[in-house]
Structure formats: C-alpha cells, structure tokens
Scaffold this active site. Structure first.
Site, PDB file in Angstrom:
ATOM      1  N   ASN A 102      13.294  16.214  11.750  1.00  0.00           N
ATOM      2  CA  ASN A 102      14.718  16.093  11.456  1.00  0.00           C
ATOM      3  C   ASN A 102      15.427  15.701  12.743  1.00  0.00           C
ATOM      4  O   ASN A 102      15.854  16.553  13.519  1.00  0.00           O
ATOM      5  CB  ASN A 102      15.263  17.407  10.901  1.00  0.00           C
ATOM      6  CG  ASN A 102      16.692  17.295  10.387  1.00  0.00           C
ATOM      7  OD1 ASN A 102      17.409  16.348  10.705  1.00  0.00           O
ATOM      8  ND2 ASN A 102      17.127  18.250   9.589  1.00  0.00           N
TER       9      ASN A 102
ATOM     10  N   ASN B 171       5.672  17.650  18.787  1.00  0.00           N
ATOM     11  CA  ASN B 171       6.111  16.346  18.289  1.00  0.00           C
ATOM     12  C   ASN B 171       6.650  16.455  16.863  1.00  0.00           C
ATOM     13  O   ASN B 171       7.599  15.762  16.496  1.00  0.00           O
ATOM     14  CB  ASN B 171       4.952  15.356  18.333  1.00  0.00           C
ATOM     15  CG  ASN B 171       5.364  13.959  17.930  1.00  0.00           C
ATOM     16  OD1 ASN B 171       6.088  13.269  18.642  1.00  0.00           O
ATOM     17  ND2 ASN B 171       4.915  13.513  16.767  1.00  0.00           N
TER      18      ASN B 171
ATOM     19  N   HIS C 185       0.823  -1.202   0.000  1.00  0.00           N
ATOM     20  CA  HIS C 185       0.000   0.000   0.000  1.00  0.00           C
ATOM     21  C   HIS C 185       0.864   1.262   0.000  1.00  0.00           C
ATOM     22  O   HIS C 185       0.531   2.253  -0.668  1.00  0.00           O
ATOM     23  CB  HIS C 185      -0.926   0.002   1.214  1.00  0.00           C
ATOM     24  CG  HIS C 185      -1.816  -1.203   1.279  1.00  0.00           C
ATOM     25  ND1 HIS C 185      -2.831  -1.420   0.379  1.00  0.00           N
ATOM     26  CD2 HIS C 185      -1.838  -2.266   2.129  1.00  0.00           C
ATOM     27  CE1 HIS C 185      -3.453  -2.549   0.671  1.00  0.00           C
ATOM     28  NE2 HIS C 185      -2.864  -3.092   1.730  1.00  0.00           N
TER      29      HIS C 185
ATOM     30  N   HIS D 228      17.737  17.864  15.412  1.00  0.00           N
ATOM     31  CA  HIS D 228      17.088  17.955  16.713  1.00  0.00           C
ATOM     32  C   HIS D 228      17.992  17.429  17.825  1.00  0.00           C
ATOM     33  O   HIS D 228      18.056  18.023  18.911  1.00  0.00           O
ATOM     34  CB  HIS D 228      15.768  17.171  16.705  1.00  0.00           C
ATOM     35  CG  HIS D 228      15.150  17.037  18.060  1.00  0.00           C
ATOM     36  ND1 HIS D 228      15.371  15.929  18.871  1.00  0.00           N
ATOM     37  CD2 HIS D 228      14.341  17.859  18.765  1.00  0.00           C
ATOM     38  CE1 HIS D 228      14.730  16.090  20.003  1.00  0.00           C
ATOM     39  NE2 HIS D 228      14.091  17.238  19.971  1.00  0.00           N
TER      40      HIS D 228
ATOM     41  N   ARG E 172      10.214  17.516  16.897  1.00  0.00           N
ATOM     42  CA  ARG E 172      11.114  16.463  17.382  1.00  0.00           C
ATOM     43  C   ARG E 172      11.347  15.383  16.339  1.00  0.00           C
ATOM     44  O   ARG E 172      12.400  14.741  16.350  1.00  0.00           O
ATOM     45  CB  ARG E 172      10.563  15.831  18.658  1.00  0.00           C
ATOM     46  CG  ARG E 172      10.608  16.700  19.882  1.00  0.00           C
ATOM     47  CD  ARG E 172      10.348  15.884  21.136  1.00  0.00           C
ATOM     48  NE  ARG E 172       9.053  15.239  21.097  1.00  0.00           N
ATOM     49  CZ  ARG E 172       7.945  15.754  21.614  1.00  0.00           C
ATOM     50  NH1 ARG E 172       7.971  16.936  22.186  1.00  0.00           N
ATOM     51  NH2 ARG E 172       6.806  15.087  21.542  1.00  0.00           N
TER      52      ARG E 172
ATOM     53  N   SER F 260      17.573  28.228  16.043  1.00  0.00           N
ATOM     54  CA  SER F 260      17.129  27.575  14.815  1.00  0.00           C
ATOM     55  C   SER F 260      16.588  28.582  13.816  1.00  0.00           C
ATOM     56  O   SER F 260      16.862  28.496  12.608  1.00  0.00           O
ATOM     57  CB  SER F 260      16.064  26.532  15.153  1.00  0.00           C
ATOM     58  OG  SER F 260      15.605  25.887  13.989  1.00  0.00           O
TER      59      SER F 260
ATOM     60  N   HIS G  21      18.249  29.249  10.113  1.00  0.00           N
ATOM     61  CA  HIS G  21      17.437  29.070   8.910  1.00  0.00           C
ATOM     62  C   HIS G  21      17.365  30.358   8.091  1.00  0.00           C
ATOM     63  O   HIS G  21      17.484  30.334   6.856  1.00  0.00           O
ATOM     64  CB  HIS G  21      16.023  28.614   9.281  1.00  0.00           C
ATOM     65  CG  HIS G  21      15.909  27.145   9.546  1.00  0.00           C
ATOM     66  ND1 HIS G  21      16.247  26.574  10.750  1.00  0.00           N
ATOM     67  CD2 HIS G  21      15.494  26.120   8.752  1.00  0.00           C
ATOM     68  CE1 HIS G  21      16.036  25.270  10.702  1.00  0.00           C
ATOM     69  NE2 HIS G  21      15.584  24.960   9.492  1.00  0.00           N
TER      70      HIS G  21
END
Length: 537
Positions: A408, A402, A124, A412, A405, A443, A447
């Site tokens: 990546n 979540n 699937h 992380h 976390r 972060s 970025h």
C-alpha cells in the site's frame, strides 16, 4: 565499407577512407609532366581532396555516434520503459532526474499508470483475471443449486450483504459532518494563524495556543464524534468500517495539509506590503478527494476523463463486493455458525485455522484488488489524477520489508514522510530502528482500532500480527533475501496470517452472539468470548 561488431553488442558500419598515398599516386603523377604550374595545381588539388576526406570522415563518425546513441536509447527504453515525469507546475523533468530521486528528497508525483492496468494488456495476465471471474460465476451457480435443492427456490438472496450495509442514512450524515469540518476548520484555522504569525512578537504563544485549540477540535470532531455514532446507533459491520476508515482518512489528510504548510509559512516571511501566501480552498478541496495522503498545491493531471474506464471500474467494484459475499456465505458462515458446545481447545483452533486459510487469502486478494486498484483508480480517473502508483509488485517480494513498502504505497508514503522521517529528524538521525519500530506500533494500533470499531468487540489479533510478527519478519526477512524460496515463505506466511484472522474473528463474532456479555467491567470488555463460550446448536 565493412560491418563490425561494436563492443556494446550493437552492429555498426565502419567507413574506410582512401589513404593519402593512394590519392597522391593517382592524382599527382600526371601533373609532374606539365611543369611547375601543373605541379602547384596538383598539390592544391591533393590538399583539397585530403581536407574533404577528413571532413567527410569526421561527419560520418559524428553521425554514426549519434545514430548509435539513439539506437541504444530506443533499445533500452523498449526493454525498460520509464514513465515521463511531470512536475506539479506542469514542467517535465528528465528521466535521469526521476531515476536518481531519493525518498529523502520528498514525494514526487508523476504521470504513470497502475501496474495491473499495464499487466492486463498481456494476454497471459488477462487469463488469470478471467479465472477469477469464472470462480465468481461458479459461486453463483453453487449458491443457486444449493438453494434449489434445500429450499426449492432459484433466487439469489443477499440478506447478509444488506445487513452489513444497513443504516446508510446515518452513515451519510455522519460522513457529511466530518467532511465539512475537515474542509473548513483546519483550513481556516491555519489561514488565520498564517496571517498573524509574522506580525506578532509572541510567535510561540500564538502557535501553542492555536495548536491546542485545533487539537481539541480534532479530538472532538474526528475523534469522539465517529465513535459516538458507531456505538450509539449500533451500526452494522460494513457501515461501521465506512465511518471508521473515513475518520482515519480525514485525520491523515488534515495532518498532511498542516504538516506541509506550517514549515512553508514559518520560513516564508512576506515582504513589506505583501500578504502571506496561502493555498486556495479549491486546492485543499481537491486534495480531500484525490487518491493520495501527501498534500501538494498541484498534481499532474490527465487531459480528460475516460468514462468507459470509470464504468468498467465501478462494475469491478460491485463484482468484488459480491465475490466477498459469496466467500463468506459459502466458505465461512457454514463452518463457524454450526459449531457445537465443544469447549475451546487447541485441536478445535488448529482445524478451524486451516479451514480458514483459503477464504482468508481470497479475501486478502479481493481487498487489494477492490480497494487499492479499483477504488483508488476510480477516484483517480474522476479527479484526472495522473499518478496511479498506489501499489507496486508486492506479490514478487522476497522479504517482508519489501512487502510492507509495496503493498500500500499511499499509506506507506504517509507513514514514511510524517512518521519515520520526522522521527529521524527529531532524533538527529540517531535511532533508525526505533523510528521503524514506532511506525509499526502506530500502524498496529490504527489497524486494531479499525477492526475493533468495525466488528464491535476487542480482540487484538491485528495488533499482534503487526506489532509482534510484523516486526519480527521485517528484521529477519529483510532486503538481503533474494531467493525465490523466500517468496514462497512470504506467501505461506500470508496464507497462515489470513487464516488466523478469519478463524479468530469469525469465532469471536459468533461467540459474541451466542454468549453475550453479562457485565460492563474492563476485563469483561477486553476478554474474548470465544475462549469461554460453549453453546448448543
């Protein structure tokens, strides 16, 4: 023997032993007629039979319990497979230890495959993968048909792709310079400091001096040098991103090496007549290429390289590259290149935003699959690196906490162990929210720096998404949210966020082309051109 159902749901056999009075009634009665000797023999026989029966029952119970435990374990492992754990020294640990391990105890590497590699074994999931390949082929046919109708040719031209990866010669020597520096200077600087640390009385002065010298070298070679190469040679976008991302990677790798070794050197004073123990250069060289940002002297390794896997992974990387090219050429470039002299307005922004949602989420999925799965697994296979948990099931997240976390895991882990955890250690575990906020700020800055260097202009979209909306969603949509509705909300936010990025960056890219800067002042450099640029087709 009767079959009964055990309370834990497993069927077991119950063995019913003959009762003692049954044995005596059949075995003792004939011997009473034979006198005293026969009676004594009969008593011994009954005693022996009862002892045998008791031992037999005890053995059967023990065997039954052991077989039941084995069956329970087999059923449990079949429903929830647990990867076998290999420690760095080659010894295996038990599953219980791996399950009870906490992140506060330090990063533990173990032999495990990437999640998508396991999912692709399911038919699937393979069908979904085939659907994306079909869309790629459809993009190719669409481009051929449009080019044939408009220009009368049946040749796929990749002019935008060749432009984006231009000047690779400059990129090569710039990368080589950064790599040689990262390999030699941090390693030997730390080795010299380690050899002298326990033999000098002024340890603080030595450490501060060595730290300042190394920080200055890092700032020059891994700070100013890449910026100079990108700006002086006016590299195209993809080449800019290669230099910038490698600059960030080398900084994170060298910091991890020093951060892991300095406490060991300080707390491990060598014995009299022994030299200071220090990692080998080969282990550090392996770390610079293996797909992790946490340094260890040894990692779990696979026995051999699967070259078929390498070939398929390389093909998927090139497929993702062409996929992204067709998305930009067919969905983004025509929409933003053909803008008229209509002034910047809310109406124009909203229409462009929703037009950019579909290509934005497709580019997000491509970035995840091409880099976090294909690229990292390629180097993991070539380096025989066994721990392939570069990401988790982020697509099932019901909270942004979540998602951050699991999206990546490689980055992380670095932010958690060297940012969040060290902040808590310095503050004596008093400011958890401040530690989390500092990680988001770092972060967001990194970025934004990468996008600014990659595109060649400053437009703080990424910083706002991470430092403002990212922080807000992290504290509002936390781990307490478990409803499937929260997963839908998360995906809607991802769609909108990616649409915002594609929309604003594409508008600013063409505004920089059609309305170039007229000065070099500060506000001229930091003010987006798309806010005031109007041009005629």
């Amino acid at each position: 023997m009767a079959t009964v159902e055990h309370p834990d749901g497993l069927w077991r056999r119950s063995v019913t032993a003959p009762q003692g009075n049954e044995i005596s009634s059949h075995a003792v009665q004939p011997h009473y007629e034979e006198g005293k000797e026969g009676l004594q023999f009969s008593i011994h026989t009954v005693t022996w039979c009862l002892e045998v029966t008791r031992v037999k029952m005890k053995l059967l119970e023990q065997i039954q319990v052991q077989l039941s435990d084995l069956l329970d374990k087999a059923l449990t492992e079949s429903m929830q497979p647990i990867a076998q754990t290999n420690m760095a020294n080659g010894k295996s640990t038990k599953n219980q230890a791996s399950r009870s391990h906490r992140m506060e105890d330090g990063k533990v590497f173990m032999d495990r495959a990437s999640l998508l590699d396991e999912l692709f074994e399911i038919n699937h999931i393979q069908t979904i993968y085939h659907m994306f390949i079909a869309v790629l082929l459809l993009f190719c046919l669409c481009t051929l048909a449009i080019d044939y109708i408009d220009q009368g040719r049946l040749v796929l031209e990749f002019d935008l792709l060749f432009y984006a990866f231009g000047k690779l010669g400059i990129v090569t020597w710039a990368w080589t310079s950064m790599f040689v520096y990262t390999l030699l200077v941090p390693y030997y600087s730390l080795a010299v400091w380690a050899a002298s640390y326990h033999h000098l009385s002024s340890k603080l002065a030595l450490s501060v001096g060595a730290g300042l010298v190394l920080a200055a070298l890092q700032a020059c070679m891994l700070g100013a040098f890449p910026i100079y190469v990108v700006t002086h040679y006016q590299l195209p976008p993809a080449s800019r991103f290669i230099v910038t991302l490698e600059q960030i990677r080398f900084l994170m790798k060298s910091y991890s090496f020093m951060r892991e070794q300095v406490p060991v050197i300080i707390g491990g004073k060598p014995k009299e007549g022994e030299s200071q123990r220090f990692p080998t250069l080969s282990s550090y060289l392996y770390f610079l290429f293996c797909p992790t940002l946490i340094y260890r002297e040894a990692y779990p390794r696979n026995p051999h390289i699967r070259w078929n896997y390498v070939a398929v992974t390389v093909a998927m990387i090139f497929g993702c590259m062409f996929y992204g090219y067709f998305i930009l050429v067919r969905l983004c470039v025509p929409a933003f290149r053909n803008e008229t002299n209509e002034p910047f307005s809310t109406r124009k922004l909203v229409l462009a935003l929703f037009h950019s949602t579909l290509p934005g989420i497709m580019l997000l999925l491509l970035a995840f699959f091409s880099f976090l799965h294909c690229w990292l697994n390629l180097f993991g296979e070539l380096m025989r690196f066994a721990d392939r948990m570069f990401y988790k099931d982020w697509w099932n997240s019901t909270s942004f906490a979540n998602y951050y976390r699991t999206w990546n895991v490689v980055v992380h882990d670095w932010l958690y162990y060297y940012g969040y955890r060290d902040f808590l250690w310095l503050s004596k575990r008093k400011f958890r929210k401040a530690a989390m906020l500092s990680v988001f700020i770092v972060s967001a800055v990194v970025h934004e720096y990468a996008f600014t260097m990659g595109f060649g202009f400053f437009y703080p979209v990424m910083f706002c998404l991470f430092a403002v909306f990212g922080v807000m969603f992290n504290f509002t949509m936390n781990d307490k949210r478990q409803s499937p509705v929260c997963n839908i909300i998360m995906w809607m936010c991802l769609f909108i966020g990616q649409g915002v990025q594609v929309c604003l960056y594409c508008q600013e890219w063409y505004a920089q082309i059609h309305c170039p800067r007229t000065g070099e002042g500060f506000w001229e450099l930091v003010t987006p051109r798309s806010w005031s640029c109007s041009f005629q087709k």
